[in-house]
Write a protein that holds these residues in place. Structure first.
Motif, PDB file in Angstrom:
ATOM      1  N   ALA A 210       0.821  -1.213   0.000  1.00 24.65           N
ATOM      2  CA  ALA A 210       0.000   0.000   0.000  1.00 24.65           C
ATOM      3  C   ALA A 210       0.853   1.261   0.000  1.00 24.65           C
ATOM      4  N   ALA A 211       2.101   1.152   0.479  1.00 29.99           N
ATOM      5  CA  ALA A 211       2.986   2.321   0.522  1.00 29.99           C
ATOM      6  C   ALA A 211       3.611   2.646  -0.820  1.00 29.99           C
ATOM      7  N   VAL A 212       3.507   1.725  -1.790  1.00 31.47           N
ATOM      8  CA  VAL A 212       4.089   1.980  -3.109  1.00 31.47           C
ATOM      9  C   VAL A 212       3.281   3.053  -3.813  1.00 31.47           C
ATOM     10  N   PRO A 213       3.930   4.111  -4.340  1.00 32.29           N
ATOM     11  CA  PRO A 213       3.185   5.166  -5.024  1.00 32.29           C
ATOM     12  C   PRO A 213       2.409   4.617  -6.206  1.00 32.29           C
ATOM     13  N   PRO A 214       1.193   5.123  -6.438  1.00 31.84           N
ATOM     14  CA  PRO A 214       0.414   4.653  -7.587  1.00 31.84           C
ATOM     15  C   PRO A 214       1.110   5.002  -8.892  1.00 31.84           C
ATOM     16  N   ALA A 215       0.848   4.173  -9.901  1.00 32.43           N
ATOM     17  CA  ALA A 215       1.473   4.396 -11.203  1.00 32.43           C
ATOM     18  C   ALA A 215       0.909   5.661 -11.829  1.00 32.43           C
TER      19      ALA A 215
ATOM     20  N   TYR B 116      11.171   6.414 -19.453  1.00 30.48           N
ATOM     21  CA  TYR B 116      10.796   5.882 -18.141  1.00 30.48           C
ATOM     22  C   TYR B 116      11.748   4.751 -17.753  1.00 30.48           C
ATOM     23  N   GLN B 117      11.897   4.578 -16.439  1.00 31.64           N
ATOM     24  CA  GLN B 117      12.731   3.519 -15.897  1.00 31.64           C
ATOM     25  C   GLN B 117      11.907   2.735 -14.878  1.00 31.64           C
ATOM     26  N   LEU B 118      11.911   1.422 -15.003  1.00 29.70           N
ATOM     27  CA  LEU B 118      11.220   0.596 -14.019  1.00 29.70           C
ATOM     28  C   LEU B 118      12.134   0.349 -12.825  1.00 29.70           C
ATOM     29  N   ALA B 119      11.590   0.491 -11.630  1.00 30.60           N
ATOM     30  CA  ALA B 119      12.376   0.296 -10.406  1.00 30.60           C
ATOM     31  C   ALA B 119      11.590  -0.553  -9.424  1.00 30.60           C
ATOM     32  N   HIS B 120      12.312  -1.221  -8.542  1.00 25.24           N
ATOM     33  CA  HIS B 120      11.682  -2.041  -7.512  1.00 25.24           C
ATOM     34  C   HIS B 120      10.847  -1.167  -6.586  1.00 25.24           C
ATOM     35  N   ASN B 121       9.762  -1.733  -6.063  1.00 26.83           N
ATOM     36  CA  ASN B 121       8.898  -1.008  -5.140  1.00 26.83           C
ATOM     37  C   ASN B 121       9.677  -0.399  -3.979  1.00 26.83           C
ATOM     38  N   LEU B 122      10.659  -1.136  -3.483  1.00 31.04           N
ATOM     39  CA  LEU B 122      11.423  -0.677  -2.330  1.00 31.04           C
ATOM     40  C   LEU B 122      12.129   0.640  -2.628  1.00 31.04           C
ATOM     41  N   VAL B 123      12.656   0.780  -3.847  1.00 33.31           N
ATOM     42  CA  VAL B 123      13.362   2.010  -4.222  1.00 33.31           C
ATOM     43  C   VAL B 123      12.406   3.198  -4.194  1.00 33.31           C
ATOM     44  N   LEU B 124      11.184   2.994  -4.680  1.00 36.96           N
ATOM     45  CA  LEU B 124      10.225   4.090  -4.746  1.00 36.96           C
ATOM     46  C   LEU B 124       9.734   4.537  -3.383  1.00 36.96           C
ATOM     47  N   THR B 125       9.891   3.697  -2.367  1.00 34.71           N
ATOM     48  CA  THR B 125       9.449   4.070  -1.023  1.00 34.71           C
ATOM     49  C   THR B 125      10.607   4.520  -0.141  1.00 34.71           C
TER      50      THR B 125
ATOM     51  N   PRO C  14      13.267   6.906   1.567  1.00 33.74           N
ATOM     52  CA  PRO C  14      13.233   8.346   1.849  1.00 33.74           C
ATOM     53  C   PRO C  14      14.241   9.099   0.994  1.00 33.74           C
ATOM     54  N   GLY C  15      13.817  10.269   0.527  1.00 25.08           N
ATOM     55  CA  GLY C  15      14.722  11.130  -0.228  1.00 25.08           C
ATOM     56  C   GLY C  15      14.808  10.841  -1.713  1.00 25.08           C
ATOM     57  N   LEU C  16      14.059   9.845  -2.200  1.00 28.58           N
ATOM     58  CA  LEU C  16      14.170   9.483  -3.606  1.00 28.58           C
ATOM     59  C   LEU C  16      12.916   9.827  -4.415  1.00 28.58           C
ATOM     60  N   ARG C  17      12.064  10.662  -3.870  1.00 26.30           N
ATOM     61  CA  ARG C  17      10.854  11.043  -4.593  1.00 26.30           C
ATOM     62  C   ARG C  17      11.184  11.721  -5.923  1.00 26.30           C
ATOM     63  N   PHE C  18      12.315  12.434  -5.985  1.00 27.74           N
ATOM     64  CA  PHE C  18      12.666  13.149  -7.214  1.00 27.74           C
ATOM     65  C   PHE C  18      12.830  12.201  -8.400  1.00 27.74           C
ATOM     66  N   LEU C  19      13.113  10.917  -8.144  1.00 28.08           N
ATOM     67  CA  LEU C  19      13.263   9.966  -9.239  1.00 28.08           C
ATOM     68  C   LEU C  19      11.992   9.860 -10.069  1.00 28.08           C
ATOM     69  N   ARG C  20      10.848  10.011  -9.414  1.00 30.87           N
ATOM     70  CA  ARG C  20       9.582   9.932 -10.144  1.00 30.87           C
ATOM     71  C   ARG C  20       9.459  11.084 -11.128  1.00 30.87           C
ATOM     72  N   LYS C  21      10.059  12.213 -10.804  1.00 33.82           N
ATOM     73  CA  LYS C  21      10.026  13.349 -11.731  1.00 33.82           C
ATOM     74  C   LYS C  21      10.906  13.092 -12.948  1.00 33.82           C
ATOM     75  N   TYR C  22      11.872  12.183 -12.810  1.00 25.63           N
ATOM     76  CA  TYR C  22      12.724  11.798 -13.940  1.00 25.63           C
ATOM     77  C   TYR C  22      12.121  10.633 -14.730  1.00 25.63           C
ATOM     78  N   GLY C  23      10.987  10.098 -14.277  1.00 24.57           N
ATOM     79  CA  GLY C  23      10.313   9.049 -15.029  1.00 24.57           C
ATOM     80  C   GLY C  23      10.420   7.665 -14.420  1.00 24.57           C
ATOM     81  N   THR C  24      10.847   7.556 -13.164  1.00 26.65           N
ATOM     82  CA  THR C  24      10.960   6.250 -12.526  1.00 26.65           C
ATOM     83  C   THR C  24       9.598   5.816 -11.998  1.00 26.65           C
ATOM     84  N   VAL C  25       9.175   4.605 -12.378  1.00 23.51           N
ATOM     85  CA  VAL C  25       7.889   4.061 -11.931  1.00 23.51           C
ATOM     86  C   VAL C  25       8.093   2.633 -11.450  1.00 23.51           C
TER      87      VAL C  25
END
Length: 331
Positions: free
Chosen positions: A65-70, A144-153, A155-166
């Motif tokens: 549930a903590a994984v950001p929605p696509a 876009y870059q696919l990343a493991h759920n753990l990476v997306l959760t 701390p401090g890595l939210r900016f990756l989503r702005k670069y296209g990481t999902v």
């Protein structure tokens, strides 16, 4: 009471844990029964093991549930445009980044980029390639870059989503390619990225072939991306596969490994859950020529044959890149 509430409570009863990971009243009763006098040791152990499995299931639900929605629209060209010069300069100075062969990537249209994976959960080679790709093709090209759920959760890595990481899943892969974007995937996943440092010169996807099926289904060119240096950013000692299985991490986080490494600032780093400060190893990346699967392997390609050919080409390239390195870290 709504059907959704009934469903949630049925789930709690079956799992022994509430959605937030708390132990339910029924689970406590199971513990009490397991520990009552006169119960055999075997029965008590089985009951305790069942409870542990139930709790893992509850924690797994919370973690998912903590994984950001696509949302592919979170990629922000304006943010990339503003941050790219500084980020690329930092990567060039710290990792002495060297990205070759970007001209091999088709200039437009959807394309599947397939890379070997190194450097633990923070994977510096991914960042270096993303910066190199965006510098070469411009911020407006969808990437876009696919990343493991753990990476997306983390701390401090939210900016990756702005670069296209999902999040790495089939839905996101399909949506990215359907949008006409370039998509970077790492079939080796956590298995390859946490391999021991002395296997730095080995491409190992663990016989996973989903990327081939994806390229065939979407009828897009497949471009291998080979990197070296990431596995020198820490001293990776073991994947910890047996320990991960014992603790049920596959159910909790889709993790089949619990890696053990020596890394800054932790010293002994078990799990790599918080990442680490990477050593300044030289990162060198080579993009190979695109592979048009049906043109090269026929209308109905044999997946095993395609896999072996791709791995062979990437391995020969990685062996060449490794031969260029004079010293660890320094490159």
């Amino acid at each position: 009471m709504s059907e959704r509430t009934h469903s949630r409570r049925r789930s709690e009863r079956s799992n022994g844990a509430a959605p937030d990971g708390r132990v339910t009243e029924e689970a406590r009763d199971r513990v009490t029964r397991a520990l009552r006098p006169g119960l055999g040791l075997g029965s008590a152990l089985r009951a305790a093991g069942g409870l542990a499995a139930d709790l893992v299931g509850g924690v797994a639900s919370r973690a998912q549930a903590a994984v950001p929605p696509a949302d592919l629209d979170e990629r922000d060209p304006d943010y990339i445009r503003e941050s790219l010069p500084g980020m690329w300069m930092l990567a060039s100075l710290y990792f002495r980044s060297d990205v070759r062969g970007l001209a091999n990537i088709p200039e437009e249209g959807p394309v599947l980029l397939v890379g070997n994976h190194s450097g633990g959960n923070l994977t510096p080679d991914t960042g270096v390639f993303t910066l190199g790709f965006t510098t070469y093709f411009g911020v407006e090209r969808r990437f876009y870059q696919l990343a493991h759920n753990l990476v997306l959760t983390m701390p401090g890595l939210r900016f990756l989503r702005k670069y296209g990481t999902v999040a790495a899943n089939t839905k996101n892969a399909n949506r990215a390619l359907d949008s006409g974007a370039a998509l970077l995937v790492y079939p080796g996943g956590d298995y390859e990225v946490h391999r021991p440092t002395w296997e730095t010169g080995k491409v190992d996807f663990g016989r996973r072939k989903g990327f081939i099926r994806l390229a065939l289904e979407k009828d897009v060119p497949l471009v291998p991306v080979v990197s070296i240096g990431g596995q020198e950013t820490a001293l990776f000692l073991s994947r910890g596969e047996r320990l991960a299985k014992l603790l049920g991490l596959d159910r909790m986080f889709r993790l089949k490994v619990l890696p053990i490494s020596l890394a800054i600032p932790w010293g002994l780093n078990v799990g790599d859950m918080l990442g680490n400060w990477p050593l300044p190893a030289k990162i060198r990346i080579q993009v190979l020529e695109p592979i048009h699967l049906r043109e090269e392997f026929g209308a109905e390609p044999d997946l095993d044959e395609v896999y072996d050919v791709i791995i062979d080409r990437m391995q020969r390239c990685l062996t060449g890149l490794e031969a260029e390195r004079r010293l660890p870290l320094l490159g």
